[in-house]
Scaffold this active site. Structure first.
Site, PDB file in Angstrom:
ATOM      1  N   THR A  25      -2.636  -3.864   0.787  1.00 14.79           N
ATOM      2  CA  THR A  25      -1.455  -4.639   0.387  1.00 14.79           C
ATOM      3  C   THR A  25      -1.044  -5.569   1.529  1.00 14.79           C
ATOM      4  O   THR A  25      -1.199  -5.219   2.699  1.00 14.79           O
ATOM      5  CB  THR A  25      -0.295  -3.665   0.062  1.00 14.79           C
ATOM      6  OG1 THR A  25      -0.659  -2.905  -1.089  1.00 14.79           O
ATOM      7  CG2 THR A  25       1.006  -4.407  -0.236  1.00 14.79           C
ATOM      8  N   GLY A  81      -4.681  -4.354   5.384  1.00 21.40           N
ATOM      9  CA  GLY A  81      -4.104  -4.978   6.571  1.00 21.40           C
ATOM     10  C   GLY A  81      -3.476  -3.908   7.467  1.00 21.40           C
ATOM     11  O   GLY A  81      -3.565  -2.708   7.188  1.00 21.40           O
ATOM     12  N   LYS A  93       1.275   0.924   9.856  1.00 17.87           N
ATOM     13  CA  LYS A  93       1.213   0.184   8.601  1.00 17.87           C
ATOM     14  C   LYS A  93       2.502   0.432   7.824  1.00 17.87           C
ATOM     15  O   LYS A  93       3.272   1.295   8.156  1.00 17.87           O
ATOM     16  CB  LYS A  93       0.008   0.639   7.772  1.00 17.87           C
ATOM     17  CG  LYS A  93      -1.313   0.179   8.359  1.00 17.87           C
ATOM     18  CD  LYS A  93      -2.525   0.601   7.540  1.00 17.87           C
ATOM     19  CE  LYS A  93      -2.416   0.393   6.057  1.00 17.87           C
ATOM     20  NZ  LYS A  93      -2.042  -0.958   5.625  1.00 17.87           N
ATOM     21  N   GLY A  94       2.684  -0.393   6.786  1.00 19.31           N
ATOM     22  CA  GLY A  94       3.858  -0.191   5.949  1.00 19.31           C
ATOM     23  C   GLY A  94       4.881  -1.299   6.070  1.00 19.31           C
ATOM     24  O   GLY A  94       5.963  -1.211   5.501  1.00 19.31           O
ATOM     25  N   GLY A  96       4.759  -3.893   4.585  1.00 24.67           N
ATOM     26  CA  GLY A  96       4.974  -4.349   3.205  1.00 24.67           C
ATOM     27  C   GLY A  96       5.521  -3.246   2.320  1.00 24.67           C
ATOM     28  O   GLY A  96       5.707  -3.443   1.114  1.00 24.67           O
ATOM     29  N   GLU A 102      -1.127   3.475   0.406  1.00 25.70           N
ATOM     30  CA  GLU A 102      -2.194   3.041   1.333  1.00 25.70           C
ATOM     31  C   GLU A 102      -2.811   4.242   2.036  1.00 25.70           C
ATOM     32  O   GLU A 102      -4.021   4.309   2.226  1.00 25.70           O
ATOM     33  CB  GLU A 102      -1.622   2.058   2.365  1.00 25.70           C
ATOM     34  CG  GLU A 102      -1.319   0.685   1.773  1.00 25.70           C
ATOM     35  CD  GLU A 102      -0.607  -0.243   2.736  1.00 25.70           C
ATOM     36  OE1 GLU A 102      -0.665  -1.456   2.517  1.00 25.70           O
ATOM     37  OE2 GLU A 102       0.031   0.235   3.692  1.00 25.70           O
TER      38      GLU A 102
HETATM   39  C1  5RP Z   1       1.756  -2.978   3.683  1.00 25.21           C
HETATM   40  C2  5RP Z   1       0.938  -2.975   4.916  1.00 25.21           C
HETATM   41  C3  5RP Z   1       0.302  -4.267   5.294  1.00 25.21           C
HETATM   42  O1  5RP Z   1      -1.069  -4.084   5.310  1.00 25.21           O
HETATM   43  C4  5RP Z   1       0.792  -4.678   6.644  1.00 25.21           C
HETATM   44  O2  5RP Z   1       2.214  -4.737   6.610  1.00 25.21           O
HETATM   45  C5  5RP Z   1       0.232  -6.045   7.054  1.00 25.21           C
HETATM   46  O3  5RP Z   1       0.774  -7.026   6.241  1.00 25.21           O
HETATM   47  P1  5RP Z   1       0.406  -8.553   6.373  1.00 25.21           P
HETATM   48  O4  5RP Z   1      -1.047  -8.677   6.065  1.00 25.21           O
HETATM   49  O5  5RP Z   1       1.274  -9.249   5.377  1.00 25.21           O
HETATM   50  O6  5RP Z   1       0.714  -8.992   7.784  1.00 25.21           O
HETATM   51  O7  5RP Z   1       0.773  -1.992   5.586  1.00 25.21           O
HETATM   52  O8  5RP Z   1       2.396  -1.764   3.485  1.00 25.21           O
END
Ligand code: 5RP
Length: 227
Positions: A25, A81, A93-94, A96, A102
């Protein structure tokens, strides 16, 4: 192309015909999905599982069919990501808000690849606020506990409202600044009733693809090499 896109497109080459692929995500993953959809349109056959409602929506729009996680056995490869990655390929992570799904998807994946830009490579995790997914019930009490511990918590909001995860939970972001031992902190945080999951991903990534300028640095779990 920016560094996220460069890393994301590079990652798509790791996807092989017939694979079951986990889709992460975020904005970097969105670049990956765009490229992956081009391969799907020209004949690549895969089964895909998603880590969020947002990814399901985007993948579906792009013509990538999403299977239910309970209907597949094992995932061959997950591409996701990350918000921070240290030298041992542990990560936060997280950002988003999709950390729970994930982590579930990563845990049943034979191989996990993270795609990041150069700013996310760090020596020690912790500058990026650590997301902790908590059930809504009693979450103010958890917040106070985290405050007492000096974790500098903040409920994640969207405008004036609390951010709600795909599992209907809240996220409390902890401004730790420096996380010396991710596994110890993860276990500690999960011992609080009400904590569902943390954004500490240790021993998960097998490979990190980092966009650095115009090229991709391929970082294996044990050794580092430049391509
Ligand atoms: C979502 C995540 C994303 O992978 C992480 O926040 C990176 O986001 P982006 O690619 O928009 O920088 O862990 O929960």
């Amino acid at each position: 192309m920016n560094e996220k896109q460069i890393a994301a497109e590079y990652a798509v080459d790791y996807v092989e015909d017939g694979m079951i692929v986990g889709l992460g995500t975020g904005s970097t993953v969105a670049f990956m999905l765009n490229k992956l959809s081009q391969r799907v349109k020209t004949g690549l056959t895969i089964k895909a599982v998603s880590t969020s409602a947002a990814t399901t929506k985007l993948a579906t729009t792009l013509g990538i069919k999403i299977s239910k996680l309970n209907e597949i056995d094992e995932i061959d490869l997950t591409i996701d990501g990350a918000d921070e990655v240290d030298e041992n390929l542990n990560g936060i992570k997280g950002g988003g808000g999709a950390l729970l799904y994930e982590k579930i998807v990563a845990s049943i994946s034979k191989k996990n690849i993270w795609i990041v830009d150069s700013k996310k490579l760090v020596k020690t995790l912790g500058k990026f606020p650590l997301p902790v997914e908590v059930v809504q019930y009693g979450s103010n009490h958890l917040f106070k506990e985290f405050e007492k511990k000096g974790y500098k918590p903040g409920f994640r909001n969207v405008g004036k409202n609390r951010f709600i995860t795909d599992s209907n939970n809240y996220i409390i972001d902890l401004r730790m600044d420096r996380i010396e031992d991710p596994s110890v902190l993860d276990i500690k945080l999960k011992s609080y009733p009400g904590v569902v999951e943390t954004g500490l991903f240790y021993n998960v990534a097998d490979l990190v693809l980092a966009g650095i300028g115009d090229s991709v640095k391929v970082i294996n779990k044990k050794k580092r090499e430049q391509t």
